[in-house]
Each structure stands twice: as structure tokens, then as C-alpha cells.
Design an enzyme around this catalytic site. Structure first.
Site, short mmCIF file in Angstrom:
data_model
loop_
_atom_site.label_atom_id
_atom_site.label_comp_id
_atom_site.label_asym_id
_atom_site.label_seq_id
_atom_site.Cartn_x
_atom_site.Cartn_y
_atom_site.Cartn_z
N PHE A 111 73.46 -21.60 30.83
CA PHE A 111 74.36 -21.95 29.47
C PHE A 111 75.78 -21.65 29.15
O PHE A 111 76.29 -22.75 28.93
CB PHE A 111 73.19 -21.10 28.88
CG PHE A 111 73.37 -19.88 28.30
CD1 PHE A 111 74.37 -19.46 27.20
CD2 PHE A 111 72.70 -18.94 28.87
CE1 PHE A 111 74.83 -18.58 26.91
CE2 PHE A 111 73.49 -17.43 29.03
CZ PHE A 111 73.64 -17.13 27.82
N LYS A 112 76.41 -20.39 30.33
CA LYS A 112 77.08 -20.34 30.30
C LYS A 112 78.60 -21.55 30.60
O LYS A 112 79.55 -21.16 30.30
CB LYS A 112 77.53 -18.59 30.94
CG LYS A 112 76.84 -18.13 30.97
CD LYS A 112 76.93 -16.95 29.66
CE LYS A 112 76.09 -16.05 29.84
NZ LYS A 112 76.25 -14.80 30.69
N ASP A 113 78.03 -22.14 31.00
CA ASP A 113 78.78 -23.50 31.97
C ASP A 113 79.45 -24.17 30.92
O ASP A 113 80.50 -25.05 30.54
CB ASP A 113 77.98 -24.60 32.93
CG ASP A 113 77.84 -23.71 34.12
OD1 ASP A 113 79.48 -23.27 34.84
OD2 ASP A 113 77.18 -24.43 34.81
N LEU A 116 82.66 -22.06 29.52
CA LEU A 116 83.09 -21.42 30.65
C LEU A 116 84.05 -22.44 30.96
O LEU A 116 85.30 -22.57 32.00
CB LEU A 116 82.75 -20.51 31.80
CG LEU A 116 82.09 -18.75 30.70
CD1 LEU A 116 81.69 -18.27 31.66
CD2 LEU A 116 83.92 -18.67 30.57
N THR A 144 77.40 -14.69 33.54
CA THR A 144 78.96 -15.06 33.26
C THR A 144 80.19 -14.89 34.07
O THR A 144 81.09 -16.15 33.94
CB THR A 144 79.48 -14.19 31.74
OG1 THR A 144 78.83 -14.53 31.34
CG2 THR A 144 81.17 -14.68 31.61
#
Length: 466
Positions: A111-113, A116, A144
Site C-alpha cells: 500500500f505504500k506505493d 510513495l 516503505t
């Protein structure tokens, strides 16, 4: 849009400066001075929009005039075009009124995509405009780091140093970071845990003298406001897909650093009908102990099958405490100083106010494996260990079965093959085609002691203009 510190002593900043600053000079985290609010009619009008169009509507008030609207739209289109599913964040049904939102369709399968891949583009835009160079220093408990490296590796004005706890992330997570080529990419394996890495990052932001005034640090951890901002969007997306805003939604969020669930809290404050937010944790259950019993106390950090949540100091929790204390920065500062010495509680009425929206649960490794196995047997659907914790917590804490319950699916199961194997399922998750050769790629990383001076010395020696 202006941003203020949760500790009340740092100057207010605009979006560009908040993007580049990370921690405030008083040690606090930046939050918007005021939140945009959308009417139900306005939210309803967003049905049928593409993900990037929805993202523009939700995020543009936070960016305001810092980036021209057309440039910001293009940035968002490029960010979400690299996701592997047309819906960007598709929903999968598990049971009656129970769903998983797949947030792992980005290039690094987590989900960090969502934040980021956008953050890298935002940094490139602002740094090019300012003709400025920065050093990114970040800590990761697993996901992350790879998302930040992927998002920032092409940035011309950035050197990136990512700290991860040595031998405490999965092999896939480590290789996703350490096999990316680039002279501006540096991976540091710290002989310690994630909290040690995060502490070094925070202390470095608080005192950047080791850089000799030649550059400044920029943050990719969820202390960076832009990350929270980007995560708000998928709460609106899930709601609109399931009949919102004309019906309320409930969300279960696997969380360690509190950023992802804080984004849901903000979505509610911005006008999205949300009746319940479930904090789903593993054995490192400081958030659960606070939300269930009003005691905030750090315990010894434990290594689990869900390493991305092996966190005891939840940075973004400070942002919620700021609101719970009527945005009194001095009260937050005093509370957190006391928390560093021992257990603390907040006034009962403040805690009860939080409990109107939040529930919580802590799931151990056995419960995690049981849930992976049960969902596979019932649905032929494979959960990663973090999402499994979210599903178990959702079922344990659900208040109203008539309200859709959406668990945020935070990572692809192929990132955690050991946990999948331990669950006893016969299915083995496969990496997608663009990562099929991951285990054949050359790794590059440096193992350092749990010592901030050594880490800072490494950074000063290796950034490109050193």
C-alpha cells in the site's frame, strides 16, 4: 493551505516546505491548519471517476496553489498508471458485506506505493523548481523502503538512504530494496529493530549538523504529510464503490505506525460517512492497549510473522493525540515526554471520545496463520499476514453487520512466503512477472551497528556531493 506542528512551537509552513521538511523544528509533525470539507452531494458527484481523477479532487485542496492544477493532474495520472489493475484499488468480497481492498497493485506490491510513487514525483517537481538537492533518510519495517526507492530512484536531485532492521524483514522485502541499481540509492541494515532505525531518523532530522550545511534531509516515512494526504483517497474510493456516501462504511486497518488509519480518520473529518475504524495490530500491541484500556506504555518489541507492524513507537499517533487534546501542542509535548519515561493515560473524556470511532484488536502469530488458512479454505483467496490480522480484527470488533466492513489489504502474499508456509496452506504465492527474477538479482547493502554516529558518518561519506 498552511500547516502547523503538533507541538505548537514551530513556524507554520506552506505545502512545498512541509513536503521537504519532515519533522517540525520543535520535534512535532505537521498537520493542516484546517481541513477541507466535502458535502455528501459533492462526494456523490464523484461516482464513476477514475482513481486519478478522484485523487485530484481529494488532494488538491492540500496542495492548493503550490503546484498548478494541470501539472498536479498529470503527476497523478502518471503515478497511478503504473499500477497493475485498472481499478488501481480493487475490492474483493469475502462474505456478506465483508470486503478486502487490494492496495498492493503498485510496483512494489504494498500500500505504500499509493503515496510513495506520488511523493517521488512531488519531490522531483519541487526540487527542480528550486534547483535544490536533498538527502532522503528513512526507516522501514519492510515495505516503505522498497516503495520509496522505487518512487525516488529516478529523481535527479535526491540521494536516498534507507535504514532497515538487519534480518528482521522478509527476504522478498529486503531484496526489493537492495537489488535496485543506482548511485543515489543506499541501503543500511542496522543491527537493531525498527524502532531503533526510526529513532535515528528522528534524531537526525532534529539535528542536521552532521551534513555540514551542504544539504538538508527530506522524509519519506509517514511523518511526511504528503504520504498521509495520498492515503486518504482510497477511503473515498472504497466508499463510492459500495454505495457511499449514502451509506456509512467501516474499515479495518493493519497498522503499526498509525499513518494509514489516521488517513481514514481524516477522511471522516472531511465529510466521508465512516462509522467505525478498527486498529488491527500484532503482538506489538501498544495501540490496542491504549484504545482498549487507555494506557500507552512501551513494551519490548517482538519479532512476528507480520514484520511491517513490528513497531512500538507509532509516530503518527501524535497527530491523533493533537486533535484529542483540542490541538494543544504543549499538552501533546508534555504527554509524549512522560510516555518516554513510563505508562501514560489521557483524560477519560478524551479517550471515550476516541472510542466512539475507534476499536482495536491484537492478533498473535497463531491467529494470523489460522486466518490465512480459513480464508483460503473458504474463498480460495490468499491473504498476506498483515491483511489476515486486519480480517481477524474486523470480525472480532465489528459493531454492525449491516454496515460494509472493508479491510485494507496492505501487501501481496508473495512478499511473506514463510508466513504463508507456516499457515499450512498448500498454495504458494508467486511473484508477478516484473519481479520473477528477484532472487537472481545482485544485492547491495551495508550492515552497520545500532549507532547513530556511525550511520550519520556513512551518509556524509556517500551522498553525491560529499
Amino acid at each position: 493551505m498552511r500547516y502547523i506542528s503538533t507541538r505548537g512551537e514551530a513556524p507554520a509552513l506552506g505545502f512545498e516546505d512541509v513536503l521537504l521538511t519532515g519533522l517540525a523544528t520543535d520535534g512535532g509533525l505537521y498537520v493542516p491548519e484546517s481541513l477541507p470539507h466535502f458535502s455528501l452531494e459533492e462526494i456523490r458527484s464523484w461516482r464513476g471517476l477514475s482513481y486519478s481523477e478522484l485523487a485530484f479532487n481529494v488532494m488538491h485542496p492540500f496542495v492548493d496553489d503550490a503546484i498548478p492544477a494541470d501539472d498536479f493532474r498529470k503527476m497523478l495520472d502518471e503515478t497511478y498508471a503504473v499500477f497493475s489493475h485498472q481499478a488501481v484499488a480493487p475490492l474483493v468480497q469475502l462474505d456478506s458485506n465483508e470486503w478486502v481492498m487490494e492496495l498492493f497493485r503498485g510496483p512494489t506490491l504494498a500500500f505504500k506505493d499509493f503515496a510513495l510513487q506520488l511523493l517521488g514525483r512531488l519531490l522531483d517537481y519541487v526540487l527542480e523548481k528550486r534547483k535544490q538537492h536533498v538527502v532522503i533518510m528513512g526507516a522501514t519495517s519492510g515495505d516503505t523502503g522498497s516503495a520509496a526507492i522505487e518512487g525516488c530512484r529516478r529523481c535527479e536531485h535526491v540521494d536516498i538512504f534507507i535504514l532497515h532492521p538487519h534480518e528482521r524483514v522478509s527476504e522478498v522485502q529486503r531484496r526489493q530494496m537492495t537489488t535496485v541499481k543506482g548511485d543515489n540509492i543506499h541501503n543500511i541494515a542496522v543491527r537493531g529493530n525498527f524502532d531503533d532505525c526510526q529513532r535515528m531518523v528522528k534524531e537526525s532530522f532534529g539535528n542536521q549538523g552532521f551534513l555540514g550545511g551542504k544539504t538538508q534531509l527530506a522524509a519519506v516515512n509517514s511523518i511526511n504529510w504528503a504520504r498521509i494526504m495520498a492515503q486518504i483517497v482510497y477511503y473515498f474510493q472504497a466508499s463510492l464503490a459500495l454505495g457511499g456516501p449514502d451509506r456509512s462504511m467501516a474499515f479495518s486497518v493493519p497498522t503499526g505506525n498509525f499513518g494509514d488509519i489516521f488517513a481514514g480518520y481524516l477522511a471522516k473529518k472531511m465529510g466521508l460517512p465512516i462509522s467505525q475504524l478498527v486498529i488491527a495490530t500484532n503482538r506489538n500491541d501498544i495501540l490496542h492497549r491504549f484504545m482498549s484500556g487507555n494506557q500507552y506504555e512501551q513494551h519490548q518489541l517482538e519479532h512476528t510473522l507480520s514484520p511491517s507492524m513490528d513497531i512500538m513507537v507509532s509516530s503518527n499517533f501524535e497527530r491523533l493525540l493533537f486533535d484529542l487534546h483540542g490541538r494543544d501542542g504543549q499538552a501533546v509535548k508534555t504527554l509524549l515526554e512522560n510516555a518516554a519515561k513510563g505508562p501514560v493515560s489521557i483524560e477519560d473524556y478524551r479517550w471515550k471520545h476516541a472510542r466512539k470511532l475507534f476499536d482495536s484488536d491484537a492478533v498473535d502469530d497463531k491467529g494470523t496463520c489460522d486466518t490465512i488458512r480459513e480464508i483460503q479454505e473458504q474463498n480460495e483467496y490468499l491473504l498476506d499476514p498483515h491483511t489476515a490480522i486486519g480480517v481477524r480484527a474486523a470480525r472480532n470488533c465489528r459493531r454492525d453487520s449491516s454496515v460494509p466492513m472493508i479491510t485494507l489489504g496492505t501487501a501481496h502474499p508473495a512478499k511473506f512466503p514463510d508466513a504463508i508456509a507456516e499457515s499450512g496452506v498448500s498454495v504458494r504465492p508467486q511473484l508477478p512477472a516484473h519481479m520473477a527474477d528477484l532472487f537472481e538479482r545482485e544485492e547491495r547493502y551495508t550492515v552497520l551497528d545500532n549507532n547513530i554516529a556511525g550511520v550519520q558518518e556513512f551518509i556524509t561519506k556517500h551522498w553525491k556531493n560529499a
